[in-house]
Design an enzyme around this catalytic site. Structure first.
Site, PDB file in Angstrom:
ATOM      1  N   ASP A 114       0.977  -1.189   0.081  1.00 23.33           N
ATOM      2  CA  ASP A 114      -0.018  -0.163   0.008  1.00 23.33           C
ATOM      3  C   ASP A 114       0.813   1.195   0.047  1.00 23.33           C
ATOM      4  O   ASP A 114       1.911   1.403   0.886  1.00 23.33           O
ATOM      5  CB  ASP A 114      -0.876   0.090   1.196  1.00 23.33           C
ATOM      6  N   CYS A 117       1.684   3.077   3.267  1.00 22.52           N
ATOM      7  CA  CYS A 117       2.328   2.186   4.276  1.00 22.52           C
ATOM      8  C   CYS A 117       3.683   2.334   4.575  1.00 22.52           C
ATOM      9  O   CYS A 117       4.484   2.487   3.533  1.00 22.52           O
ATOM     10  CB  CYS A 117       2.205   0.647   3.883  1.00 22.52           C
ATOM     11  N   CYS A 120       6.049  -0.454   3.605  1.00 21.44           N
ATOM     12  CA  CYS A 120       6.078  -0.818   2.344  1.00 21.44           C
ATOM     13  C   CYS A 120       7.144   0.238   1.834  1.00 21.44           C
ATOM     14  O   CYS A 120       7.824  -0.185   0.856  1.00 21.44           O
ATOM     15  CB  CYS A 120       4.727  -0.633   1.765  1.00 21.44           C
ATOM     16  N   ARG A 144      -5.116  -0.823   2.421  1.00 22.19           N
ATOM     17  CA  ARG A 144      -5.279  -1.272   3.655  1.00 22.19           C
ATOM     18  C   ARG A 144      -6.556  -0.859   4.260  1.00 22.19           C
ATOM     19  O   ARG A 144      -7.287  -1.684   5.001  1.00 22.19           O
ATOM     20  CB  ARG A 144      -4.062  -0.981   4.748  1.00 22.19           C
TER      21      ARG A 144
END
Length: 227
Positions: A114, A117, A120, A144
């Site tokens: 995502d 995130c 991430c 998410r």
């Protein structure tokens, strides 16, 4: 006569299995499940059923269902059977993935990510390090906050851009797409993530279908893949 009898028994057996599958499918549809796919399982008398909300294991008579992880106990440790069931489906998404290939490829992982995130983002900042260790990274989108989130629309714009890798790099550098799109491709990827049991990002799927939940540093991921 023997050939005809053999053919009859084969058809009769096939129809019995089909009837069981139809009964199971009807029961699940009545409970609200969609996109139902029924296959054999490693356990005698149990069917593997893939739905839009994940994998179920259901008795052939359709009376009982189990939900959760199924593991094969091997000499190397428990092996996630759920992932093995879905790995071919995952690989069928290859043309939709944003891929950062390793020159000397040793491992391939698929990461549900995502753009909102933090971990991430941290993983993506180190993409060269993963590649240098021989790890090819393939991204799929997993908003998410769900399909109505702004990030889902932004990721659709990224995944459908002329150069998705460039668009993703730009987004990870803070330059989010100005145009947003209806998340059609992202929706399919999100639903696949749900089937894998993804609840957060990043979720890393190995080439055998095992899910590694959470961020790992490049060296730690390599150790996990080779362990």
């Amino acid at each position: 006569m023997k050939k005809i009898l053999t053919a009859f028994l084969f058809v009769a057996g096939s129809n019995a299995v089909l009837a069981d599958d139809v009964a199971i499918k009807n029961k699940l549809q009545a409970l609200g499940a969609q996109n139902i796919e029924i296959n054999a399982s490693p356990i005698t008398g149990i069917k593997t059923v893939i739905t839009d909300e994940g994998i179920l294991y259901i008795t052939e008579d359709g009376k009982y269902a189990l939900q959760g992880k199924l593991y094969e106990l091997t000499a190397k440790g428990p092996l996630d059977v759920n992932g093995k069931v879905l790995i071919n489906k995952l690989n069928s998404f290859k043309n939709e993935m944003i891929i950062y290939p390793a020159k000397n490829e040793k491992h391939v992982v698929t990461v549900f990510m995502d753009i909102t995130c933090h971990y991430c983002h941290l993983l993506h900042q180190q993409i060269k390090e993963y590649n240098d260790l021989g790890i090819t990274v393939r991204y799929l989108a997993f908003p998410r906050a769900g399909m109505n989130a702004e990030s889902a629309k932004q990721m659709e714009a990224i995944w459908t851009a002329k150069d998705p890798s460039f668009a993703l790099n730009e987004a990870e550098n803070g330059n989010l797409p100005k145009e947003v799109k209806t998340p059609n491709i992202v929706k399919k990827q999100y639903e696949l993530g749900i089937q894998f049991g993804v609840k957060g990002t990043p979720s890393i799927v190995t080439s055998s279908g095992e899910v590694i939940g959470g961020y790992l540093k490049p060296a730690d991921l390599l150790a996990a893949l080779e362990g």
